[in-house]
Design an enzyme around this catalytic site. Structure first.
Site, PDB file in Angstrom:
ATOM      1  N   SER A 169       0.857  -1.196   0.000  1.00  0.00           N
ATOM      2  CA  SER A 169       0.000   0.000   0.000  1.00  0.00           C
ATOM      3  C   SER A 169       0.889   1.241   0.000  1.00  0.00           C
ATOM      4  O   SER A 169       1.713   1.397  -0.887  1.00  0.00           O
ATOM      5  CB  SER A 169      -0.960  -0.022   1.193  1.00  0.00           C
ATOM      6  OG  SER A 169      -1.859   1.058   1.120  1.00  0.00           O
ATOM      7  N   THR A 170       0.774   2.102   1.010  1.00  0.00           N
ATOM      8  CA  THR A 170       1.525   3.361   1.034  1.00  0.00           C
ATOM      9  C   THR A 170       3.028   3.123   0.877  1.00  0.00           C
ATOM     10  O   THR A 170       3.616   2.379   1.648  1.00  0.00           O
ATOM     11  CB  THR A 170       1.263   4.113   2.358  1.00  0.00           C
ATOM     12  OG1 THR A 170      -0.121   4.044   2.656  1.00  0.00           O
ATOM     13  CG2 THR A 170       1.702   5.558   2.262  1.00  0.00           C
TER      14      THR A 170
ATOM     15  N   HIS B 277      -2.486  -0.921  -3.573  1.00  0.00           N
ATOM     16  CA  HIS B 277      -3.645  -0.036  -3.427  1.00  0.00           C
ATOM     17  C   HIS B 277      -3.445   1.190  -4.310  1.00  0.00           C
ATOM     18  O   HIS B 277      -2.525   1.970  -4.094  1.00  0.00           O
ATOM     19  CB  HIS B 277      -3.794   0.418  -1.968  1.00  0.00           C
ATOM     20  CG  HIS B 277      -4.064  -0.718  -1.031  1.00  0.00           C
ATOM     21  ND1 HIS B 277      -3.803  -0.643   0.315  1.00  0.00           N
ATOM     22  CD2 HIS B 277      -4.582  -1.957  -1.242  1.00  0.00           C
ATOM     23  CE1 HIS B 277      -4.139  -1.787   0.895  1.00  0.00           C
ATOM     24  NE2 HIS B 277      -4.607  -2.604  -0.025  1.00  0.00           N
TER      25      HIS B 277
ATOM     26  N   MET C 299      -0.057   1.109   5.217  1.00  0.00           N
ATOM     27  CA  MET C 299      -0.768   1.330   6.469  1.00  0.00           C
ATOM     28  C   MET C 299      -1.937   0.355   6.592  1.00  0.00           C
ATOM     29  O   MET C 299      -2.515  -0.052   5.593  1.00  0.00           O
ATOM     30  CB  MET C 299      -1.314   2.758   6.512  1.00  0.00           C
ATOM     31  CG  MET C 299      -2.129   3.036   7.761  1.00  0.00           C
ATOM     32  SD  MET C 299      -2.197   4.764   8.152  1.00  0.00           S
ATOM     33  CE  MET C 299      -3.514   4.773   9.352  1.00  0.00           C
TER      34      MET C 299
ATOM     35  N   ASP D 119      -4.521  -4.735   5.878  1.00  0.00           N
ATOM     36  CA  ASP D 119      -4.868  -5.490   4.672  1.00  0.00           C
ATOM     37  C   ASP D 119      -3.776  -6.496   4.316  1.00  0.00           C
ATOM     38  O   ASP D 119      -2.626  -6.130   4.128  1.00  0.00           O
ATOM     39  CB  ASP D 119      -5.114  -4.530   3.505  1.00  0.00           C
ATOM     40  CG  ASP D 119      -5.682  -5.239   2.286  1.00  0.00           C
ATOM     41  OD1 ASP D 119      -6.351  -6.272   2.475  1.00  0.00           O
ATOM     42  OD2 ASP D 119      -5.461  -4.761   1.162  1.00  0.00           O
TER      43      ASP D 119
END
Length: 342
Positions: free
Chosen positions: A164-165, A190, A283, A286
């Site tokens: 993700s991030t 993401h 973050m 998930d």
């Protein structure tokens, strides 16, 4: 304002977007919009004056475009920036360049006030992640050796990667260090719809592997990386001796679609001990439970370590659950995969 409140500055030439973003973000008690600006020049002054924790930045603006401003900002006053961009193909390419310049994350700019309102929660999540992001994560030396092809066991093997991030850069570092004869790789990052196609095309230019956005019922083959398209879950299934992906809708899982959880869980079920799972920077939770399912099914699992993660959320959760076989710095993950398969 409490000490823990995240201070946000919105720089966007649309008064409507500034107003709606401000209203939506104000619903979250942990976020305070300390100011807005219609262009980068006013934005620059407000950054100095208000010292925000996170900047939400439009790309196409008068007087100075968002990319030029971002480049200057990262040089003189590095601060977490989230890029908001339209859905156009050119905007997706621009957003990818923004990531290269140091933006933490990108998101779509909806076309109407209703759809902007809809995404308030998603923007709030990205702001929270950006506020936790390391300003200068570890980057290995700039000279990257071209990977050399070696004897690798590809039969029945599948590699699943979730991030993700900060993940766009992390995924790039892992994939560019892998030879072109790897087993099939499925990646969930993401990212909004349309942006994933630009990201896949960019990776395809940089890698020895073929990288593309996944299509429904597409078979998994050696030397190919399939990236989950934005706004669709991607699951791995098996038909006889062939693995393939199913690309589908469905509810958000851990605020995400595509969700790493959904993909990892399918890999645990259909690939089992023949899989390798990798959870990278990001973050939230998930993928943590899905990686545990993979490990329990006999897969080897790797988590990126804290020192090289932009946000040590997803790897930390997976480690805490006991879903991780090995914790490694980002620059060691590719060689660990090769070693595991040799």
């Amino acid at each position: 304002m409490s000490k823990s409140t995240i201070k946000v500055l919105i720089i966007d030439d649309s008064a409507l977007v500034r107003k709606i973003f401000t209203e939506e973000l104000s619903r979250d008690p942990s976020i305070e919009v300390v100011g807005t600006a219609p262009d980068p020049f006013i934005g620059r002054d407000k950054i100095i004056q208000l010292e925000p924790d996170v900047v939400v930045l439009d790309v196409e603006m008068p007087r100075m475009d968002g990319l030029t401003f971002l480049e200057k900002l990262m040089k003189h006053k590095p601060i977490p920036v989230i890029i908001v961009s339209s859905l156009a193909k050119e905007s997706s390419d621009v957003a990818m360049r923004a990531i290269d310049l140091g933006a933490i994350d990108v998101m779509c700019k909806p076309g109407s006030s209703y759809s902007v309102k809809d995404m308030g929660e998603q923007l709030a999540e990205k702001i929270k992640a950006a506020s936790q992001a390391r300003r200068r994560p570890y980057t290995p030396p700039a000279t990257v050796k071209r990977p050399t092809a070696m004897t690798i066991r590809t039969t029945d093997k599948v590699i699943a990667i979730g991030a993700s991030t900060g993940g766009t850069e992390a995924i790039k570092q892992v994939l560019t260090a892998l030879p072109g004869n790897m087993p099939p790789i499925v990646v969930v990052q993401h990212m909004p719809q349309h942006f994933t196609k630009s990201f896949a095309e960019r990776l395809n230019e940089l890698c020895d592997l073929e990288v593309k956005e996944a299509e429904n019922n597409e078979p998994l083959t050696s030397g190919k990386v399939l990236l989950a398209p934005g706004n669709y879950h991607t699951v791995v299934k098996r038909s006889g001796a062939t693995y393939y992906v199913e690309v589908k809708g469905g509810p958000l899982v851990f605020h995400q679609r595509p969700s790493v959880e959904v993909m990892f869980s399918s890999v645990a079920r259909f690939v089992g001990r023949n899989a390798i799972g990798v959870i990278l920077t990001g973050m939230g939770k998930d993928g943590a439970e899905g990686l545990l399912e993979m490990r329990q099914a006999g897969a080897w699992t790797i988590a990126q370590d804290e020192s090289t993660s932009v946000v040590f959320g997803m790897p930390k959760e997976a480690i805490a659950l006991g879903g991780v076989s090995e914790v490694l710095p980002l620059h060691h993950i590719a060689s660990a995969l090769i070693k595991r398969l040799s």
